[in-house]
Design a protein around this motif. Sequence first.
Motif, mmCIF file in Angstrom:
data_model
loop_
_atom_site.group_PDB
_atom_site.id
_atom_site.type_symbol
_atom_site.label_atom_id
_atom_site.label_comp_id
_atom_site.label_asym_id
_atom_site.label_seq_id
_atom_site.Cartn_x
_atom_site.Cartn_y
_atom_site.Cartn_z
ATOM 1 N N LEU A 30 0.727 -1.057 -0.067
ATOM 2 C CA LEU A 30 -0.027 -0.085 -0.001
ATOM 3 C C LEU A 30 1.041 1.369 0.161
ATOM 4 C CD1 LEU A 30 -2.849 1.171 0.236
ATOM 5 C CD2 LEU A 30 -2.814 1.112 2.524
ATOM 6 N N LEU B 191 0.837 4.455 -2.924
ATOM 7 C CA LEU B 191 0.780 5.616 -2.628
ATOM 8 C C LEU B 191 1.779 6.645 -3.152
ATOM 9 C CD1 LEU B 191 -0.844 5.570 1.122
ATOM 10 C CD2 LEU B 191 -2.122 6.289 -0.801
ATOM 11 N N ILE C 190 1.668 9.542 -5.650
ATOM 12 C CA ILE C 190 2.312 10.923 -5.233
ATOM 13 C C ILE C 190 3.236 11.447 -6.226
ATOM 14 C CG2 ILE C 190 3.438 12.252 -3.860
ATOM 15 C CD1 ILE C 190 2.046 11.007 -1.466
ATOM 16 N N THR D 194 1.667 20.465 1.771
ATOM 17 C CA THR D 194 0.624 21.320 1.634
ATOM 18 C C THR D 194 -0.328 21.158 2.889
ATOM 19 O OG1 THR D 194 -0.325 19.229 0.588
ATOM 20 C CG2 THR D 194 0.424 21.103 -1.031
ATOM 21 N N LEU D 195 -0.146 20.416 3.690
ATOM 22 C CA LEU D 195 -0.862 20.290 4.854
ATOM 23 C C LEU D 195 0.017 20.937 6.147
ATOM 24 C CD1 LEU D 195 -2.515 16.828 4.425
ATOM 25 C CD2 LEU D 195 -3.635 18.872 3.929
ATOM 26 N N LEU E 16 -4.598 -0.437 7.276
ATOM 27 C CA LEU E 16 -4.536 -0.373 5.837
ATOM 28 C C LEU E 16 -5.715 0.228 5.105
ATOM 29 C CD1 LEU E 16 -2.265 -3.538 5.477
ATOM 30 C CD2 LEU E 16 -1.412 -1.061 5.776
ATOM 31 N N ALA F 250 -5.899 4.075 5.700
ATOM 32 C CA ALA F 250 -4.896 4.718 4.954
ATOM 33 C C ALA F 250 -5.217 5.040 3.549
ATOM 34 C CB ALA F 250 -3.647 4.119 4.908
ATOM 35 N N ALA F 251 -5.773 3.965 2.901
ATOM 36 C CA ALA F 251 -6.285 3.933 1.501
ATOM 37 C C ALA F 251 -7.447 4.917 1.444
ATOM 38 C CB ALA F 251 -6.774 2.580 0.934
ATOM 39 N N ALA G 173 -6.485 8.541 1.545
ATOM 40 C CA ALA G 173 -5.946 8.951 0.156
ATOM 41 C C ALA G 173 -7.062 9.097 -0.941
ATOM 42 C CB ALA G 173 -4.826 8.181 -0.177
ATOM 43 N N ARG H 100 -7.305 11.147 -4.135
ATOM 44 C CA ARG H 100 -6.646 11.256 -5.023
ATOM 45 C C ARG H 100 -6.134 12.671 -5.557
ATOM 46 N NH1 ARG H 100 -7.026 6.710 -9.309
ATOM 47 N NH2 ARG H 100 -9.236 7.458 -9.624
ATOM 48 N N ARG I 105 -3.772 16.644 -1.414
ATOM 49 C CA ARG I 105 -3.948 16.931 -0.202
ATOM 50 C C ARG I 105 -4.326 15.691 0.426
ATOM 51 N NH1 ARG I 105 -4.730 22.245 1.536
ATOM 52 N NH2 ARG I 105 -6.722 21.537 2.567
ATOM 53 N N LEU J 202 -4.004 12.574 -0.831
ATOM 54 C CA LEU J 202 -2.569 11.617 -1.070
ATOM 55 C C LEU J 202 -1.693 11.829 -0.034
ATOM 56 C CD1 LEU J 202 -2.185 11.374 -4.897
ATOM 57 C CD2 LEU J 202 -2.900 9.601 -3.226
ATOM 58 N N GLU J 203 -1.482 13.127 0.176
ATOM 59 C CA GLU J 203 -0.261 13.263 1.234
ATOM 60 C C GLU J 203 -0.985 12.870 2.610
ATOM 61 O OE1 GLU J 203 0.880 17.617 1.272
ATOM 62 O OE2 GLU J 203 1.403 17.548 3.290
ATOM 63 N N GLY K 216 -2.856 10.372 3.109
ATOM 64 C CA GLY K 216 -2.681 8.884 2.780
ATOM 65 C C GLY K 216 -1.541 8.531 3.349
ATOM 66 N N LEU K 217 -0.339 9.006 2.774
ATOM 67 C CA LEU K 217 0.976 8.545 2.998
ATOM 68 C C LEU K 217 1.399 8.867 4.351
ATOM 69 C CD1 LEU K 217 3.300 7.270 1.604
ATOM 70 C CD2 LEU K 217 4.247 9.396 1.140
ATOM 71 N N LYS K 218 1.109 10.103 4.907
ATOM 72 C CA LYS K 218 1.373 10.434 6.197
ATOM 73 C C LYS K 218 0.918 9.219 7.130
ATOM 74 C CE LYS K 218 2.625 15.231 5.812
ATOM 75 N NZ LYS K 218 2.425 16.834 6.068
ATOM 76 N N LEU L 258 -0.264 6.256 6.460
ATOM 77 C CA LEU L 258 0.307 4.928 6.497
ATOM 78 C C LEU L 258 1.878 5.119 7.069
ATOM 79 C CD1 LEU L 258 0.052 1.979 4.949
ATOM 80 C CD2 LEU L 258 1.906 2.972 3.609
ATOM 81 N N LEU L 259 2.678 5.927 6.771
ATOM 82 C CA LEU L 259 4.014 5.908 7.248
ATOM 83 C C LEU L 259 3.976 6.070 8.983
ATOM 84 C CD1 LEU L 259 5.918 8.052 4.970
ATOM 85 C CD2 LEU L 259 6.054 5.590 5.006
ATOM 86 N N ASP M 124 -3.198 16.655 10.109
ATOM 87 C CA ASP M 124 -2.753 16.611 8.592
ATOM 88 C C ASP M 124 -3.633 15.525 7.944
ATOM 89 O OD1 ASP M 124 -0.745 18.230 8.678
ATOM 90 O OD2 ASP M 124 0.781 16.908 8.643
ATOM 91 N N GLY N 198 -6.714 16.730 5.170
ATOM 92 C CA GLY N 198 -6.673 16.244 3.753
ATOM 93 C C GLY N 198 -7.573 15.151 3.422
#
Lengths: 117, 494
Positions: free
Chosen positions: A92, A96, A100, A114-115, B138, B141-142, B145, B148, B151, B153-154, B156-158, B160-161, B235, B239
């Motif tokens: 996943l 992502l 991006i 951006t956030l 999981l 997180a999807a 995001a 798409r 903002r 996607l950002e 979602g990635l934040k 997830l990580l 965040d 987003g």
Amino acid sequence: MNLENVLLVSAIIFAIGLYGAMTRRNAIILLMSIELMFNAVNIAAVGFSRYTVPTALAGDPVSVTTDMVQSALSGHIFALFIIASAAAEVALGLALVIAIYRQRETADVSELDTLRG
Amino acid sequence: MTAHDLWLLSPELSVAGLAVLVIIVDLIIDKKTPLIWLAAIGLLVPLGLTLGLWFNTPETEIGVFGTVTADRFALFFHFLLIGTTGAVIIAGATYSKKFVGFQGEFLTLVLLSVSGMMLLVASRDVITAYVALELSALPAAALAAFLRTDRSLEAGLKFLLLSALSSAVLLYGLVYLYGATGTTDISGMLEAINGMTADGGRAFGSSAIMLGVVMVVAGFGFKMAMAPFQMWVPDVYEGAPTPVVAFLSIASKSAAFAIVLRVLYTALGTEGLAADWSTLIAILAAITMTAGNLLALSQQNIKRMLGYSTVAHAGYLLVGLAAVAGNSDSADFIAGPQGVLFYLVAYAVTNLAVFFAIIAITNKTGSDMISGFAGMARRAPVLSVLLALGLLSLLGIPPTAGFLGKIFVFSAAVDSGLAWLAIIGVINSVVSAFYYLRVVRTMFLDEPESEERVTADIPVWAATLVASAGLLIFGIAPSSLLEFARYAVFGVIT
């Protein structure tokens, strides 16, 4: 080999992964660092399973119960589940990162700003 | 695996089955709107099965090799999670039209995530708990995001990580608890710890257990939006799609508090350990509510402000978690966890009302900024009143549910000797008045940008009304919910 050495290796790898996750900027390397942390956990899980619990099983075979066998195997099972779910997490994560990258042409997390506020 | 195990797991399985059904029907039909009603009506099946389990199983029913239970505590959270999901799906009906062609995937991910949360609250084994946690995180997180856009996607990635990082920390803690006790079973851990001889004067009796508990609390702290692991919250809230934010802020948080209650009270519930983790949680509670409230003060985006408000509320909930009265025989021993359960339901209806009103308004205005709500009382009078009611409940003004929730957790803290924490909590509530009332003032006193009426679609209208009614009912007549929570708490107290 004894338990202390295994746990020491596990702690060192975990610390390396954590350091990478804190300092790196590239999302792919972040995912790799986190993967390193998961693998450190796997080493500890299998180590505990191998060195502590079976001492209970070493005695008279007749007195060994299903519960004892189960708890001896738990660490190995735990490691298998961690491997599987870590793979799902990375899948996943990469999806992502690609999404991006297509929009911004970067995989650098410090540019994802951006956030804020 | 027997038929009886399937019966105990039936609510989780039916939600997962519904997710699969939705994605299959999505392949067949061209018009996607019926999928929303399929998902919403389909949730009646797990609801019915949960009711069936509530009335037909004895107190402590354990199945699937001792890893899953259907005790009252798990069933209490099943009701909360299913109700929240149903409300979010219905209220998100208009919003999800933005996901052109992907409504089916959206609903499936929501349902899969909630099946993970339901398994999480029902698990009695740390391996099951971890797998359930991943199953809930999981898809979330999807979902974050899902728009798409940059903002989304950002976000979602934040999410997830940081979620993966916190999972790794959590796992390290769980593995050390396993190593120290020799079992992954939560009640087995209690037995093993009871059998140990404490290492004189050391916190938690042994270094391995101390390391385990600290890392487990840190790992779950991420899910609970506990400081200092709260940085993802604003965040992601800003987003992610608004229905997903409503879902995350309630369902994900309730499930995390449920498993933390179970681990702390069941596995680490001995008197000596309880005193140690109670102090740890009390300090974290003070930091969390102060950080959340101070950071919320200067926010201009309402979703971001509510993100920090969520952090503050996690702090109030932690006050209830920290309130462990001396020994398990005393009558007020259950006051803390009972308060947490009541607070979670009160917070759920309140936050649902607030987010649904925001969805209804921003669907039309298209702006998440607080300034966009100027003069909304003239453009959408009823929605503004409902939103203001929700904000007053978050602030804790009687006669709302939020007020009683705070009373219960703070009084539990005072009874268990944490009066200083209750005082910090009350001061924090006063601080929070500033930013909640700012929105109310903007809506009722400022000049509107335009005179155009803001109207909402019927589903989101109905969902907002039901949630608002809930927050008033639980605020005026709390006794039945309190009794319900009392039953549930006995599931985790040994």
